[in-house]
Scaffold this motif. Structure first.
Motif, short mmCIF file in Angstrom:
data_model
loop_
_atom_site.label_atom_id
_atom_site.label_comp_id
_atom_site.label_asym_id
_atom_site.label_seq_id
_atom_site.Cartn_x
_atom_site.Cartn_y
_atom_site.Cartn_z
N THR A 46 0.84 -1.20 0.00
CA THR A 46 0.00 0.00 0.00
C THR A 46 0.87 1.25 0.00
O THR A 46 2.10 1.18 0.07
CB THR A 46 -0.91 0.02 1.24
OG1 THR A 46 -0.09 0.10 2.41
CG2 THR A 46 -1.78 -1.22 1.31
N SER A 47 0.23 2.42 -0.03
CA SER A 47 0.97 3.68 0.00
C SER A 47 1.60 3.93 1.37
O SER A 47 2.58 4.67 1.48
CB SER A 47 0.05 4.84 -0.37
OG SER A 47 -1.02 4.93 0.54
N ASN A 48 1.06 3.32 2.42
CA ASN A 48 1.60 3.47 3.77
C ASN A 48 1.74 2.09 4.41
O ASN A 48 0.97 1.71 5.28
CB ASN A 48 0.70 4.37 4.62
CG ASN A 48 1.31 4.69 5.98
OD1 ASN A 48 2.40 4.24 6.30
ND2 ASN A 48 0.60 5.46 6.78
N GLN A 57 1.83 0.99 8.45
CA GLN A 57 0.68 1.04 9.34
C GLN A 57 0.43 -0.29 10.05
O GLN A 57 -0.03 -0.32 11.18
CB GLN A 57 -0.57 1.43 8.55
CG GLN A 57 -0.67 2.91 8.20
CD GLN A 57 -1.95 3.23 7.47
OE1 GLN A 57 -2.40 2.49 6.61
NE2 GLN A 57 -2.55 4.36 7.81
N MET A 107 6.70 7.39 -3.45
CA MET A 107 5.34 7.67 -2.98
C MET A 107 5.08 7.04 -1.62
O MET A 107 4.44 7.64 -0.75
CB MET A 107 4.32 7.16 -4.01
CG MET A 107 2.87 7.43 -3.65
SD MET A 107 2.13 6.06 -2.70
CE MET A 107 2.06 4.79 -3.96
N GLN A 108 5.58 5.84 -1.40
CA GLN A 108 5.41 5.18 -0.11
C GLN A 108 6.15 5.92 1.00
O GLN A 108 5.62 6.11 2.09
CB GLN A 108 5.90 3.73 -0.18
CG GLN A 108 5.00 2.80 -0.98
CD GLN A 108 5.57 1.40 -1.07
OE1 GLN A 108 6.76 1.22 -1.35
NE2 GLN A 108 4.74 0.40 -0.85
N THR A 155 4.23 9.25 1.76
CA THR A 155 2.99 9.01 2.51
C THR A 155 3.29 8.59 3.94
O THR A 155 2.63 9.04 4.89
CB THR A 155 2.15 7.92 1.82
OG1 THR A 155 1.89 8.31 0.47
CG2 THR A 155 0.82 7.73 2.54
N THR A 156 4.29 7.75 4.10
CA THR A 156 4.67 7.28 5.43
C THR A 156 5.11 8.43 6.32
O THR A 156 4.75 8.49 7.50
CB THR A 156 5.81 6.24 5.30
OG1 THR A 156 5.33 5.09 4.60
CG2 THR A 156 6.33 5.82 6.67
N GLU A 214 4.20 11.44 6.24
CA GLU A 214 3.11 12.37 6.56
C GLU A 214 2.26 11.89 7.74
O GLU A 214 1.56 12.68 8.35
CB GLU A 214 2.20 12.54 5.32
CG GLU A 214 2.86 13.32 4.19
CD GLU A 214 2.00 13.33 2.94
OE1 GLU A 214 0.92 12.68 2.96
OE2 GLU A 214 2.41 13.96 1.95
N ASP A 215 2.34 10.59 8.06
CA ASP A 215 1.58 10.02 9.15
C ASP A 215 2.48 9.90 10.38
O ASP A 215 3.56 9.31 10.31
CB ASP A 215 1.05 8.64 8.74
CG ASP A 215 0.28 7.95 9.84
OD1 ASP A 215 -0.90 8.29 10.04
OD2 ASP A 215 0.87 7.07 10.51
N SER A 241 3.43 6.24 11.48
CA SER A 241 4.29 5.61 10.47
C SER A 241 5.64 6.31 10.38
O SER A 241 6.67 5.67 10.16
CB SER A 241 3.59 5.62 9.11
OG SER A 241 2.39 4.87 9.16
#
Length: 265
Positions: A125-127, A130, A144-145, A148-149, A151-152, A155
């Motif tokens: 997945t993108s993250n 999780q 991209m991964q 995204t990671t 930004e959380d 993660s």
């Protein structure tokens, strides 16, 4: 072919060749098995077949997308080359969060066979972090991964505990690079393609050694043709020199900067 590497530790469970065959058959005939899991187990089955070769679909880096045939020994050679660069050891936790349909995912599996990793597999997945609770020593991700990671918050905290992350499949943007430079763990950009069976050059993205240049790995010889496009000679990975559509600038022998694609793919 008498396969030398036929045992694999997956999510903490060590499977011998018989166990891998049984588990792959079980997963591939179970209606509850997800698409991404089936891709993983299908590659396991292919790896354990007697055939010495594997069919791979290229991305188009050296021209139009096509199917090529690679030997399992060449994939093993690539895995050894990566492990020697990063100093892999047995029983490290490696995370597979890329699809096994493509060369990057396939090579993570081969590295686990060759080096004796404990391979943790999760949905690509993108993250992907999780759902990961274990400490990760090595992971391959696409930009991209990583973006995204980071930004959380949860993660992000998990990512900075990863010892080594290699990032490939696309260029790292300037914004993402600035974020990576502030991270405490080791992050690298990789340069490669299906034809070279994953990466043939590494760029350090953070820390004191980050200088913006790709360094060719051991055994790889790099040059340019009359169009200033990169040519690759890696006898242990493939049988002939490759001419890419990648425009590069050399600093010194085997040290280069990627400028772009001559065909804008």
């Amino acid at each position: 072919m008498n396969i030398r590497f036929s045992t694999l530790k997956i999510n903490g469970i060590l499977y011998d060749e018989t166990g891998l065959r049984r588990q792959s058959q079980k997963k591939l005939t179970d209606n509850k098995t997800t698409v991404w899991e089936k891709s993983f187990w299908q590659f396991i089955q292919i790896w354990l077949e007697k055939s010495a070769e594997i069919s791979l679909k290229t991305s188009g880096s050296t021209g139009k997308s096509k199917t090529l045939i690679a030997s399992k020994q060449q994939m093993i050679n690539s895995a050894k080359m990566t492990g020697e660069y990063f100093g892999f050891d047995e029983n490290i936790n490696a995370l597979l969060c890329l699809s096994a349909d493509y060369i990057a995912g396939k090579m993570m599996i081969v590295r686990a066979f060759v080096w004796g990793f404990n391979l943790l597999i999760v949905e690509p997945t993108s993250n992907p972090l999780q759902s990961v609770g274990a400490t990760i020593d090595f992971v391959a991700m696409v930009p991209m991964q990583v973006a995204t990671t980071l930004e959380d918050e949860k993660s992000h905290n998990a990512f900075i505990k990863i010892t080594t992350c290699i990032i490939g499949g696309a260029a790292v943007s300037k914004d993402l690079l600035e974020k990576i430079k502030a991270l405490p763990n080791k992050c690298y950009a990789t340069f490669g393609m299906t034809e070279t069976l994953s990466h043939i050059a590494i760029q350090v993205l953070n820390g004191v050694c980050a200088d913006g240049w790709y360094y060719g790995l051991k055994g790889v010889h790099l040059d340019t043709n009359q169009r200033a496009c990169l040519t690759i000679d890696a006898p242990h990975l493939h049988g002939q020199s490759l001419t890419t559509n990648d425009l590069v600038e050399f600093k010194t022998k085997n040290i280069f900067r990627f400028l772009g694609r001559i065909d804008n793919v």
